[in-house]
Motif scaffolding. Structure first.
Motif, PDB file in Angstrom:
ATOM      1  N   ILE A   3       5.173   8.767  16.001  1.00 32.06           N
ATOM      2  CA  ILE A   3       6.275   7.832  16.236  1.00 32.06           C
ATOM      3  C   ILE A   3       7.590   8.428  15.761  1.00 32.06           C
ATOM      4  N   GLY A   4       7.590   9.037  14.576  1.00 34.62           N
ATOM      5  CA  GLY A   4       8.815   9.642  14.069  1.00 34.62           C
ATOM      6  C   GLY A   4       9.320  10.758  14.970  1.00 34.62           C
ATOM      7  N   LYS A   5       8.437  11.633  15.381  1.00 39.17           N
ATOM      8  CA  LYS A   5       8.841  12.763  16.226  1.00 39.17           C
ATOM      9  C   LYS A   5       9.342  12.305  17.594  1.00 39.17           C
ATOM     10  N   ASN A   6       8.872  11.170  18.047  1.00 41.39           N
ATOM     11  CA  ASN A   6       9.194  10.698  19.402  1.00 41.39           C
ATOM     12  C   ASN A   6      10.030   9.426  19.408  1.00 41.39           C
ATOM     13  N   PHE A   7      10.652   9.102  18.289  1.00 46.64           N
ATOM     14  CA  PHE A   7      11.361   7.818  18.201  1.00 46.64           C
ATOM     15  C   PHE A   7      12.523   7.763  19.190  1.00 46.64           C
ATOM     16  N   THR A   8      12.549   6.699  19.975  1.00 44.35           N
ATOM     17  CA  THR A   8      13.640   6.465  20.918  1.00 44.35           C
ATOM     18  C   THR A   8      13.605   5.009  21.373  1.00 44.35           C
ATOM     19  N   VAL A   9      14.771   4.494  21.721  1.00 42.30           N
ATOM     20  CA  VAL A   9      14.846   3.168  22.353  1.00 42.30           C
ATOM     21  C   VAL A   9      15.331   3.305  23.796  1.00 42.30           C
ATOM     22  N   LYS A  10      15.445   4.521  24.279  1.00 42.90           N
ATOM     23  CA  LYS A  10      15.953   4.757  25.629  1.00 42.90           C
ATOM     24  C   LYS A  10      14.856   4.750  26.677  1.00 42.90           C
ATOM     25  N   GLU A  11      13.624   5.016  26.261  1.00 46.82           N
ATOM     26  CA  GLU A  11      12.517   5.061  27.202  1.00 46.82           C
ATOM     27  C   GLU A  11      11.220   4.826  26.461  1.00 46.82           C
TER      28      GLU A  11
ATOM     29  N   LEU B 191       4.200  -2.902   9.569  1.00 48.89           N
ATOM     30  CA  LEU B 191       4.268  -1.844   8.570  1.00 48.89           C
ATOM     31  C   LEU B 191       5.152  -2.224   7.395  1.00 48.89           C
ATOM     32  N   GLY B 192       6.036  -3.205   7.596  1.00 46.87           N
ATOM     33  CA  GLY B 192       6.939  -3.611   6.533  1.00 46.87           C
ATOM     34  C   GLY B 192       8.054  -2.630   6.287  1.00 46.87           C
ATOM     35  N   GLU B 193       8.498  -1.946   7.354  1.00 49.31           N
ATOM     36  CA  GLU B 193       9.508  -0.904   7.218  1.00 49.31           C
ATOM     37  C   GLU B 193      10.735  -1.198   8.063  1.00 49.31           C
ATOM     38  N   LYS B 194      11.897  -0.881   7.520  1.00 53.34           N
ATOM     39  CA  LYS B 194      13.159  -1.073   8.227  1.00 53.34           C
ATOM     40  C   LYS B 194      13.719   0.231   8.781  1.00 53.34           C
ATOM     41  N   SER B 195      13.064   1.348   8.510  1.00 53.66           N
ATOM     42  CA  SER B 195      13.556   2.628   9.021  1.00 53.66           C
ATOM     43  C   SER B 195      12.395   3.573   9.276  1.00 53.66           C
ATOM     44  N   ILE B 196      12.686   4.643  10.014  1.00 51.15           N
ATOM     45  CA  ILE B 196      11.718   5.681  10.345  1.00 51.15           C
ATOM     46  C   ILE B 196      12.440   7.020  10.274  1.00 51.15           C
ATOM     47  N   VAL B 197      11.767   8.045   9.798  1.00 53.30           N
ATOM     48  CA  VAL B 197      12.326   9.392   9.774  1.00 53.30           C
ATOM     49  C   VAL B 197      11.959  10.077  11.079  1.00 53.30           C
ATOM     50  N   ASP B 198      12.956  10.548  11.820  1.00 56.26           N
ATOM     51  CA  ASP B 198      12.685  11.121  13.137  1.00 56.26           C
ATOM     52  C   ASP B 198      12.340  12.600  13.046  1.00 56.26           C
TER      53      ASP B 198
ATOM     54  N   ARG C 194       0.809  -1.219   0.000  1.00 55.18           N
ATOM     55  CA  ARG C 194       0.000   0.000   0.000  1.00 55.18           C
ATOM     56  C   ARG C 194       0.845   1.273   0.000  1.00 55.18           C
ATOM     57  N   VAL C 195       1.909   1.312   0.801  1.00 51.79           N
ATOM     58  CA  VAL C 195       2.746   2.493   0.924  1.00 51.79           C
ATOM     59  C   VAL C 195       4.187   2.042   0.901  1.00 51.79           C
ATOM     60  N   THR C 196       5.034   2.739   0.182  1.00 54.21           N
ATOM     61  CA  THR C 196       6.398   2.257  -0.015  1.00 54.21           C
ATOM     62  C   THR C 196       7.305   2.519   1.149  1.00 54.21           C
ATOM     63  N   SER C 197       7.114   3.578   1.916  1.00 57.45           N
ATOM     64  CA  SER C 197       8.018   3.869   3.013  1.00 57.45           C
ATOM     65  C   SER C 197       7.365   4.757   4.039  1.00 57.45           C
ATOM     66  N   LEU C 198       7.903   4.721   5.261  1.00 59.67           N
ATOM     67  CA  LEU C 198       7.405   5.619   6.300  1.00 59.67           C
ATOM     68  C   LEU C 198       7.744   7.053   5.964  1.00 59.67           C
ATOM     69  N   ALA C 199       8.848   7.270   5.280  1.00 58.51           N
ATOM     70  CA  ALA C 199       9.184   8.629   4.860  1.00 58.51           C
ATOM     71  C   ALA C 199       8.079   9.181   3.971  1.00 58.51           C
ATOM     72  N   ALA C 200       7.539   8.324   3.078  1.00 62.54           N
ATOM     73  CA  ALA C 200       6.447   8.767   2.220  1.00 62.54           C
ATOM     74  C   ALA C 200       5.203   9.084   3.030  1.00 62.54           C
ATOM     75  N   LEU C 201       4.910   8.254   4.028  1.00 62.63           N
ATOM     76  CA  LEU C 201       3.765   8.534   4.894  1.00 62.63           C
ATOM     77  C   LEU C 201       3.883   9.903   5.540  1.00 62.63           C
ATOM     78  N   LEU C 202       5.065  10.190   6.063  1.00 62.25           N
ATOM     79  CA  LEU C 202       5.261  11.444   6.761  1.00 62.25           C
ATOM     80  C   LEU C 202       5.224  12.618   5.803  1.00 62.25           C
ATOM     81  N   ALA C 203       5.751  12.415   4.613  1.00 61.03           N
ATOM     82  CA  ALA C 203       5.806  13.498   3.652  1.00 61.03           C
ATOM     83  C   ALA C 203       4.417  13.950   3.242  1.00 61.03           C
ATOM     84  N   ILE C 204       3.473  12.989   3.150  1.00 60.88           N
ATOM     85  CA  ILE C 204       2.141  13.375   2.706  1.00 60.88           C
ATOM     86  C   ILE C 204       1.220  13.719   3.866  1.00 60.88           C
TER      87      ILE C 204
END
Length: 422
Positions: free
Chosen positions: A318-326, A357-364, A9-19
């Motif tokens: 998720i992108g704005k708040n991405f962290t593995v520390k907490e 989501l089928g994604e290996k990365s996220i834009v923070d 349905r969507v190629t990347s999370l970057a595309a989701l955020l861009a639109i």
């Protein structure tokens, strides 16, 4: 599985955020024109250093964790003893099932023939099968939670072979679906807006997003029909747990207000992060990490397209708040330690959601591409004890219990291992 169609349905999370928004992800408006009339270029965000974690190191950590679990099975075949305070529990069907699931999906793919650490645990679970089809301990009020975990464990044990537990899985699926607050249990979608469509622990009729997402994990694994009314109903409950007034009719702007950040909270009218009273007297509910990931994954499992505005808004959070520390959103200025609450649960839900989501990365929030599996794996390796176990020093939701938390960590690392591969 029957929901593989989402992958295209969507190629990347970057595309989701861009639109999803024309405002930069850090939330700032574009810089105003300079005196010469040209727009000043924004400085490029520094790319975070990629964590150095090898597949060999991840595999070794999984093995150490799995071996620790095997060595701490209780005499009756269950898992879950140990811990202090709230985490000091005896063996339980829920934790036993979570451990079994971890051992079944890890790269070793343990099965009954590997030893009593699997076969005896399965016997322990099946001995607690109830007349209605559920598997749970009596008197604990965890009917849905424990049955959902049991389904996931038995389904995982059946993967890749002629199924042994298919009839039990179907009975569990039907039992879990029947826990939903719906017309069949005398709930109305408008007069019961806090509860309709959700699923709780099983002992009460106060559904929450955590138990609902666990139930949806199980129903998805058991391949509940795509056109099931369960999915239609649950979409309404999920909408009412999201800070997005356009799709959330519980947030009326009077008694209950939206923060409009697109994230999710525990249930309509309650956040385990923070409930805030606004100057106008209304209440707003803080979005936080584990529930926002749970909301995204649950919407996907309920049949919502990944380019739907509800998912786009949550992915932006998720992108704005991405962290593995907490567990983001949980901490407060007065109590920063709250950010560690439910941390390993957060890790598992994060990993499952990105895989859904089928994604290996996220834009923070600074426009940087973050490889979630590498960062999460590195963080988990840094938190592993020398004996191979994990535990959370912030004792909340049983996370000081090393059996539970080690199983969470093994599950999350297993998903990371799959997604570290190019």
């Amino acid at each position: 599985m029957n929901r593989s169609a989402w992958s295209g349905r969507v190629t990347s999370l970057a595309a989701l955020l861009a639109i999803s928004t024309s405002i930069p992800l850090d939330g700032q408006q574009p810089a105003p024109p300079n005196p010469g009339g040209a727009v000043a270029p924004e400085p490029a965000a520094a790319e975070p250093a990629a964590p150095k974690v090898s597949s060999e190191a991840v595999s070794a950590a999984i093995d150490r964790g799995a071996n620790w679990l095997v060595d701490h099975q209780l005499p009756d075949g269950s898992y879950g003893g140990g811990g202090e305070g709230e985490a000091a529990v005896a063996g339980s069907p829920g934790i036993t099932a979570i451990v079994l699931h971890a051992l079944a999906i890890c790269p070793r793919g343990y099965r009954e023939e590997d030893g009593p650490f699997i076969s005896k645990a399965v016997e322990y679970l099946l001995a607690r099968k109830r007349a209605g089809g559920g598997i749970y301990s009596e008197g604990q009020g965890l009917e849905n939670y424990e049955s959902s975990m049991a389904l996931l464990a038995l389904d995982a044990l059946d993967a890749g072979r002629a199924p042994k537990y298919s009839e039990t899985v179907v009975e569990l699926r039907d039992f879990i679906a029947a826990q939903q607050c719906s017309e069949e249990t005398k709930y109305d979608p408008q007069t019961n807006r806090r509860a309709y469509g959700g699923i709780g622990y099983g002992s009460d009729r106060r559904p929450d997003l955590s138990n609902t997402q666990v139930a949806l994990d199980a129903l998805h694994a058991a391949e509940l029909a795509d056109d099931s009314e369960v999915y239609r109903r649950v979409q309404l409950f999920l909408a009412r747990c999201q800070n997005r007034a356009e799709s959330n009719d519980f947030l009326d702007g009077k008694e209950n207000a939206s923060t409009e950040d697109g994230g999710f909270y525990y249930y309509p009218g309650e956040s385990k992060a923070e409930n805030r009273k606004n100057p106008d007297g209304s209440m707003s509910y803080t979005s936080y990490g584990s529930m926002t990931y749970a909301g995204v994954k649950s919407l996907i499992y309920a049949g919502v397209s990944k380019d739907d505005p509800r998912i786009r808004a949550a992915v932006e959070w998720i992108g704005k708040n991405f962290t593995v520390k907490e567990n983001p959103g949980m901490a407060t200025a007065k109590n920063p330690e709250r950010g560690q609450m439910g941390l390993f649960y957060y890790y598992v839900v994060m990993a499952r959601t990105f895989e859904a989501l089928g994604e290996k990365s996220i834009v923070d929030g600074e426009g940087r591409t973050r490889r979630w599996a590498a960062e999460l794996a590195a963080e988990l390796l840094s938190r592993q004890s020398p004996d191979g176990s994990w535990s959370n020093p912030v004792d909340r939701w049983w996370e000081a219990n090393p059996s539970l938390v080690t199983a969470y960590a093994v599950q999350a690392l297993t998903i990371c291992a799959r997604n570290l591969k190019e």
